[in-house]
Design a protein around this motif. Structure first.
Motif, PDB file in Angstrom:
ATOM      1  N   ARG A   1       0.917  -1.138  -0.028  1.00 49.22           N
ATOM      2  CA  ARG A   1       0.046  -0.054  -0.007  1.00 49.22           C
ATOM      3  C   ARG A   1       0.869   1.292   0.153  1.00 49.22           C
ATOM      4  O   ARG A   1       0.323   2.312  -0.305  1.00 49.22           O
ATOM      5  N   LEU A   2       2.174   1.137   0.412  1.00 50.02           N
ATOM      6  CA  LEU A   2       2.985   2.343   0.737  1.00 50.02           C
ATOM      7  C   LEU A   2       3.892   2.483  -0.520  1.00 50.02           C
ATOM      8  O   LEU A   2       4.771   3.461  -0.771  1.00 50.02           O
ATOM      9  N   THR A   3       4.026   1.295  -1.387  1.00 54.31           N
ATOM     10  CA  THR A   3       5.079   1.528  -2.607  1.00 54.31           C
ATOM     11  C   THR A   3       4.820   2.583  -3.468  1.00 54.31           C
ATOM     12  O   THR A   3       3.693   2.813  -4.088  1.00 54.31           O
TER      13      THR A   3
ATOM     14  N   PHE B   1       9.835  14.433  -0.763  1.00 48.01           N
ATOM     15  CA  PHE B   1      10.123  14.500   0.373  1.00 48.01           C
ATOM     16  C   PHE B   1       9.158  13.020   0.990  1.00 48.01           C
ATOM     17  O   PHE B   1      10.016  12.137   1.762  1.00 48.01           O
ATOM     18  N   LEU B   2       8.169  12.473   0.844  1.00 50.14           N
ATOM     19  CA  LEU B   2       7.538  11.391   1.086  1.00 50.14           C
ATOM     20  C   LEU B   2       8.019  10.254   0.393  1.00 50.14           C
ATOM     21  O   LEU B   2       8.470   9.238   0.921  1.00 50.14           O
ATOM     22  N   THR B   3       8.493  10.397  -0.779  1.00 52.76           N
ATOM     23  CA  THR B   3       9.217   9.334  -1.713  1.00 52.76           C
ATOM     24  C   THR B   3      10.594   8.757  -1.005  1.00 52.76           C
ATOM     25  O   THR B   3      11.030   7.851  -1.003  1.00 52.76           O
ATOM     26  N   LYS B   4      11.340  10.069  -0.793  1.00 46.63           N
ATOM     27  CA  LYS B   4      12.623   9.930   0.001  1.00 46.63           C
ATOM     28  C   LYS B   4      12.561   9.157   1.386  1.00 46.63           C
ATOM     29  O   LYS B   4      13.318   8.262   1.630  1.00 46.63           O
ATOM     30  N   THR B   5      11.547   9.734   2.019  1.00 47.02           N
ATOM     31  CA  THR B   5      11.235   9.161   3.305  1.00 47.02           C
ATOM     32  C   THR B   5      11.150   7.531   3.260  1.00 47.02           C
ATOM     33  O   THR B   5      11.652   6.880   3.865  1.00 47.02           O
ATOM     34  N   PHE B   6      10.150   7.202   2.434  1.00 52.06           N
ATOM     35  CA  PHE B   6       9.672   5.859   2.189  1.00 52.06           C
ATOM     36  C   PHE B   6      11.227   5.091   1.859  1.00 52.06           C
ATOM     37  O   PHE B   6      11.478   3.991   2.386  1.00 52.06           O
ATOM     38  N   GLU B   7      12.073   5.478   1.027  1.00 55.34           N
ATOM     39  CA  GLU B   7      13.172   4.779   0.423  1.00 55.34           C
ATOM     40  C   GLU B   7      13.946   4.599   1.565  1.00 55.34           C
ATOM     41  O   GLU B   7      14.593   3.846   1.768  1.00 55.34           O
TER      42      GLU B   7
END
Length: 83
Positions: free
Chosen positions: A13-15, A29-35
């Motif tokens: 769900r978070l990919t 920012f959210l993409t980098k935080t997820f990675e």
């Protein structure tokens, strides 16, 4: 039967790729935080079993070792305020 070993994403769900394919723009920012969190040592930070939250276990180590790899600073408080 011989079933191939398929590696599944533990947090589908978070990919970002899945969300982006739905036509949603994801802030960088959210993409980098997820990675960053996905690459993190679980003793420093990890996703909850449900994959809908994360837990930071060592703020100092996160700031020294991981945040600078993804952001232009090493300040955990700055990341926290964005969230």
């Amino acid at each position: 039967t011989n079933t191939p070993n398929i590696k599944r994403d533990p947090h589908p769900r978070l990919t970002p790729a899945i969300t982006a394919s739905a036509g949603v723009n994801i802030p960088l920012f959210l993409t980098k935080t997820f990675e960053m969190l996905s690459a993190c040592d679980p003793d420093v930070a990890c996703w909850t079993p449900a994959g809908d939250m994360f837990v930071v276990k060592n703020q100092n180590q996160l700031g020294k070792q991981y945040i600078p790899r993804y952001f232009d600073h090493s300040n955990f408080s700055s990341c926290k305020s964005w969230l």
